[in-house]
Design a protein around this motif. Structure first.
Motif, PDB file in Angstrom:
ATOM      1  N   HIS A   1     -21.476  31.819  13.871  1.00 37.23           N
ATOM      2  CA  HIS A   1     -21.432  30.268  15.267  1.00 37.23           C
ATOM      3  C   HIS A   1     -22.627  29.997  14.874  1.00 37.23           C
ATOM      4  O   HIS A   1     -22.851  28.766  15.608  1.00 37.23           O
ATOM      5  CB  HIS A   1     -21.925  31.833  16.608  1.00 37.23           C
ATOM      6  CG  HIS A   1     -22.491  30.988  17.314  1.00 37.23           C
ATOM      7  ND1 HIS A   1     -21.178  30.175  18.693  1.00 37.23           N
ATOM      8  CD2 HIS A   1     -23.248  30.744  18.175  1.00 37.23           C
ATOM      9  CE1 HIS A   1     -21.930  29.409  19.398  1.00 37.23           C
ATOM     10  NE2 HIS A   1     -23.080  30.013  19.646  1.00 37.23           N
ATOM     11  N   GLU A   2     -23.955  30.719  14.260  1.00 36.52           N
ATOM     12  CA  GLU A   2     -25.170  29.283  14.439  1.00 36.52           C
ATOM     13  C   GLU A   2     -24.907  28.142  13.032  1.00 36.52           C
ATOM     14  O   GLU A   2     -25.233  27.256  13.605  1.00 36.52           O
ATOM     15  CB  GLU A   2     -26.303  30.549  13.843  1.00 36.52           C
ATOM     16  CG  GLU A   2     -26.442  31.225  14.739  1.00 36.52           C
ATOM     17  CD  GLU A   2     -27.882  31.784  14.138  1.00 36.52           C
ATOM     18  OE1 GLU A   2     -28.856  31.328  13.276  1.00 36.52           O
ATOM     19  OE2 GLU A   2     -28.816  33.237  14.966  1.00 36.52           O
ATOM     20  N   PHE A   3     -23.888  28.120  11.480  1.00 37.53           N
ATOM     21  CA  PHE A   3     -23.628  27.428  11.045  1.00 37.53           C
ATOM     22  C   PHE A   3     -23.334  26.411  11.791  1.00 37.53           C
ATOM     23  O   PHE A   3     -23.430  25.289  11.262  1.00 37.53           O
ATOM     24  CB  PHE A   3     -23.421  28.442   9.989  1.00 37.53           C
ATOM     25  CG  PHE A   3     -22.625  27.499   8.752  1.00 37.53           C
ATOM     26  CD1 PHE A   3     -23.668  26.654   8.343  1.00 37.53           C
ATOM     27  CD2 PHE A   3     -21.688  26.826   8.783  1.00 37.53           C
ATOM     28  CE1 PHE A   3     -23.564  26.056   6.771  1.00 37.53           C
ATOM     29  CE2 PHE A   3     -21.235  26.271   7.437  1.00 37.53           C
ATOM     30  CZ  PHE A   3     -22.029  25.473   6.374  1.00 37.53           C
ATOM     31  N   ARG A   4     -21.866  27.034  12.802  1.00 35.99           N
ATOM     32  CA  ARG A   4     -21.755  25.784  13.067  1.00 35.99           C
ATOM     33  C   ARG A   4     -22.545  25.148  13.904  1.00 35.99           C
ATOM     34  O   ARG A   4     -22.349  24.074  14.282  1.00 35.99           O
ATOM     35  CB  ARG A   4     -19.995  26.564  14.065  1.00 35.99           C
ATOM     36  CG  ARG A   4     -19.493  25.587  14.840  1.00 35.99           C
ATOM     37  CD  ARG A   4     -18.542  24.890  14.038  1.00 35.99           C
ATOM     38  NE  ARG A   4     -17.203  24.449  14.639  1.00 35.99           N
ATOM     39  CZ  ARG A   4     -17.257  23.283  15.123  1.00 35.99           C
ATOM     40  NH1 ARG A   4     -17.811  22.502  14.711  1.00 35.99           N
ATOM     41  NH2 ARG A   4     -16.321  22.312  15.598  1.00 35.99           N
ATOM     42  N   GLU A   5     -23.379  25.750  14.455  1.00 34.87           N
ATOM     43  CA  GLU A   5     -23.949  25.171  16.015  1.00 34.87           C
ATOM     44  C   GLU A   5     -25.093  24.158  15.428  1.00 34.87           C
ATOM     45  O   GLU A   5     -25.537  22.562  15.466  1.00 34.87           O
ATOM     46  CB  GLU A   5     -24.227  26.522  16.756  1.00 34.87           C
ATOM     47  CG  GLU A   5     -24.128  26.770  17.652  1.00 34.87           C
ATOM     48  CD  GLU A   5     -23.222  26.292  18.447  1.00 34.87           C
ATOM     49  OE1 GLU A   5     -24.677  25.901  19.679  1.00 34.87           O
ATOM     50  OE2 GLU A   5     -21.608  25.801  19.414  1.00 34.87           O
ATOM     51  N   LEU A   6     -25.459  24.351  14.588  1.00 35.03           N
ATOM     52  CA  LEU A   6     -26.353  23.406  13.455  1.00 35.03           C
ATOM     53  C   LEU A   6     -25.504  22.309  13.074  1.00 35.03           C
ATOM     54  O   LEU A   6     -26.402  21.621  12.387  1.00 35.03           O
ATOM     55  CB  LEU A   6     -27.969  24.289  12.242  1.00 35.03           C
ATOM     56  CG  LEU A   6     -28.709  25.880  13.320  1.00 35.03           C
ATOM     57  CD1 LEU A   6     -28.772  26.753  12.214  1.00 35.03           C
ATOM     58  CD2 LEU A   6     -29.628  24.616  13.907  1.00 35.03           C
ATOM     59  N   GLY A   7     -24.628  22.538  12.534  1.00 34.20           N
ATOM     60  CA  GLY A   7     -24.104  21.306  12.379  1.00 34.20           C
ATOM     61  C   GLY A   7     -23.069  21.276  10.755  1.00 34.20           C
ATOM     62  O   GLY A   7     -22.699  20.571  10.043  1.00 34.20           O
ATOM     63  N   GLY A   8     -23.089  23.283  10.476  1.00 33.97           N
ATOM     64  CA  GLY A   8     -22.380  22.965   9.495  1.00 33.97           C
ATOM     65  C   GLY A   8     -21.372  22.700   9.757  1.00 33.97           C
ATOM     66  O   GLY A   8     -20.394  22.489  11.019  1.00 33.97           O
ATOM     67  N   ARG A   9     -20.065  22.533   8.585  1.00 36.63           N
ATOM     68  CA  ARG A   9     -18.957  22.335   9.121  1.00 36.63           C
ATOM     69  C   ARG A   9     -17.603  23.127   7.783  1.00 36.63           C
ATOM     70  O   ARG A   9     -16.883  22.744   8.205  1.00 36.63           O
ATOM     71  CB  ARG A   9     -18.528  20.372   7.911  1.00 36.63           C
ATOM     72  CG  ARG A   9     -19.586  19.559   8.902  1.00 36.63           C
ATOM     73  CD  ARG A   9     -18.676  18.718  10.132  1.00 36.63           C
ATOM     74  NE  ARG A   9     -17.744  18.186   9.685  1.00 36.63           N
ATOM     75  CZ  ARG A   9     -17.327  17.136   8.853  1.00 36.63           C
ATOM     76  NH1 ARG A   9     -18.675  16.480   8.582  1.00 36.63           N
ATOM     77  NH2 ARG A   9     -16.477  16.961   8.277  1.00 36.63           N
ATOM     78  N   ALA A  10     -18.240  23.667   7.101  1.00 35.92           N
ATOM     79  CA  ALA A  10     -16.882  23.878   6.080  1.00 35.92           C
ATOM     80  C   ALA A  10     -17.385  25.793   5.688  1.00 35.92           C
ATOM     81  O   ALA A  10     -18.293  25.729   5.278  1.00 35.92           O
ATOM     82  CB  ALA A  10     -16.670  23.443   5.022  1.00 35.92           C
ATOM     83  N   VAL A  11     -16.353  26.373   4.849  1.00 37.04           N
ATOM     84  CA  VAL A  11     -17.388  27.643   4.669  1.00 37.04           C
ATOM     85  C   VAL A  11     -16.149  27.856   3.382  1.00 37.04           C
ATOM     86  O   VAL A  11     -14.860  27.270   2.947  1.00 37.04           O
ATOM     87  CB  VAL A  11     -16.702  28.250   5.320  1.00 37.04           C
ATOM     88  CG1 VAL A  11     -16.410  30.252   4.999  1.00 37.04           C
ATOM     89  CG2 VAL A  11     -16.945  28.789   6.622  1.00 37.04           C
ATOM     90  N   GLU A  12     -16.799  28.428   2.105  1.00 46.18           N
ATOM     91  CA  GLU A  12     -16.180  28.695   0.918  1.00 46.18           C
ATOM     92  C   GLU A  12     -15.363  30.490   1.255  1.00 46.18           C
ATOM     93  O   GLU A  12     -15.565  30.809   1.200  1.00 46.18           O
ATOM     94  CB  GLU A  12     -17.116  28.673  -0.333  1.00 46.18           C
ATOM     95  CG  GLU A  12     -17.771  28.299  -0.716  1.00 46.18           C
ATOM     96  CD  GLU A  12     -18.589  28.370  -1.699  1.00 46.18           C
ATOM     97  OE1 GLU A  12     -18.689  26.529  -2.445  1.00 46.18           O
ATOM     98  OE2 GLU A  12     -18.661  29.082  -2.463  1.00 46.18           O
ATOM     99  N   VAL A  13     -13.845  29.701   0.807  1.00 47.00           N
ATOM    100  CA  VAL A  13     -12.802  30.614   1.264  1.00 47.00           C
ATOM    101  C   VAL A  13     -12.419  31.369  -0.066  1.00 47.00           C
ATOM    102  O   VAL A  13     -12.665  32.427  -0.345  1.00 47.00           O
ATOM    103  CB  VAL A  13     -11.559  29.656   2.096  1.00 47.00           C
ATOM    104  CG1 VAL A  13     -10.467  31.047   1.872  1.00 47.00           C
ATOM    105  CG2 VAL A  13     -11.762  29.768   3.566  1.00 47.00           C
ATOM    106  N   VAL A  14     -12.035  30.156  -0.773  1.00 48.54           N
ATOM    107  CA  VAL A  14     -11.608  30.874  -2.746  1.00 48.54           C
ATOM    108  C   VAL A  14     -12.960  30.472  -3.512  1.00 48.54           C
ATOM    109  O   VAL A  14     -13.435  29.363  -3.274  1.00 48.54           O
ATOM    110  CB  VAL A  14     -10.508  30.295  -2.805  1.00 48.54           C
ATOM    111  CG1 VAL A  14     -10.461  30.402  -4.581  1.00 48.54           C
ATOM    112  CG2 VAL A  14      -9.263  30.102  -1.964  1.00 48.54           C
TER     113      VAL A  14
END
Ligand code: AMP
Ligand code: MN
Ligand code: MN
Ligand code: MN
Length: 289
Positions: free
Chosen positions: A208-221
């Protein structure tokens, strides 16, 4: 089929074992079609890697992996497609690199207290010219001195929280790291979330915080995730409307969880972080697959 994109790797500029150009040539040999170099807190290898990528004819993405302290835990945030010229990013990374020297001295003091002398010099002897100092360099020194049989067991017995070589350190804030990346035109990617050993509540708070601060992607693999973690992180990324990335986290021959060119494809629920990149136009096989 394996992912043609490998968006997380390390060179001798941080704690990898291959020089930037050699890393790129290795990636190309292993069939990687688009590589990001993401050294810890340093962008000094990007120019040489980009040049080598042009020579061998693979795509290259400017990257960095920034060390972050969030709620008294260390996290890593990868920046993809950053501009290495962006002054706040450059200055922020200088600050982190400077602080790594202070932390290294603290680690060496801790090791000296249990009778291991000379670890500061010994660790620096493994650092390439102009490269950062990291726990990996201490690990190599400690293995060399016979204090443990391999790097993995050195971390477990000496270099993690509660062990003599661990030194509490304050990295960048999550907000700073994301701000530097976004300011430089890059894409902030939460690195290997499955590795932080967060419970469900903390994981949801982090996303949630990562997204709110402007994060766009997550390492899945990633080489750091077990096969069981992948669908779990994929669902979380989907739930939080975050794009998905894939990267080996390659550190060199024998120092990696997964070889380059062997990354599984992203689960179908994911929208790849590269879905709208021009590099996709050179990937007709992937688009058709
Ligand atoms: P630092 O940023 O100096 O704390 O160093 C972190 C690096 O140490 C990571 O990027 C990994 O390359 C390495 N590392 C951390 N934990 C382990 C482990 N358990 N086994 C092997 N390498 C590790
Ligand atoms: Mn590393
Ligand atoms: Mn990492
Ligand atoms: Mn990494």
């Amino acid at each position: 089929m394996s992912s043609p994109f490998d968006l997380h790797s390390h060179s001798t500029v941080s704690d990898g074992l291959l020089a930037p150009a050699d890393l790129v040539r290795h990636a190309a040999d292993m069939g990687v079609q688009v590589l990001a170099l993401t050294d810890h807190d340093d962008i000094g290898g990007l120019a040489a890697a980009a040049q080598a990528a042009r020579e061998v004819g693979i795509g290259f993405v400017n990257g960095v992996e920034i060390s972050v302290t969030w709620n008294r835990r260390t996290l890593h945030v990868v920046g993809l497609k950053i501009s290495p010229e962006h002054a706040p990013l450059r200055e922020g990374l200088v600050r982190i690199r400077d602080s790594r020297h202070v932390r290294a001295a603290g680690m060496a003091d801790g090791l000296a207290r249990i009778g291991i002398a000379g670890s500061l010099e010994g660790a620096y002897a493994h650092v390439s010219e102009g490269g950062i100092i990291s726990r990996s360099h201490f690990a190599r020194f400690l293995v060399e001195q016979g204090h443990a049989k391999d790097v993995r067991s050195v971390f477990k017995h000496f270099l993690v929280k509660g062990k003599p070589g661990y030194f509490e350190h304050q990295w960048a804030s999550l907000e700073e790291a994301i701000g530097w990346i976004v300011g430089s035109g890059g894409i902030p990617v939460l690195a290997h979330p499955g590795r932080y050993d967060l419970g469900r509540t903390n994981m949801l708070t982090l996303f949630h915080e990562f997204r709110e601060l402007g994060g766009r992607a997550v390492e899945v693999v990633t080489g750091s995730h077990t096969p069981e973690m992948v669908p779990h992180i994929a669902r979380l990324a989907h739930q939080f409307d975050l794009l998905a990335s894939a990267g080996s986290d390659y550190h060199g021959p024998g120092h990696t969880y997964i070889e380059m060119g062997r990354l599984p494809e992203l689960p179908p629920i994911c929208t790849p972080v590269w879905h709208d990149w021009p590099e996709m136009q050179n990937q007709p096989k992937v688009l058709a697959a």
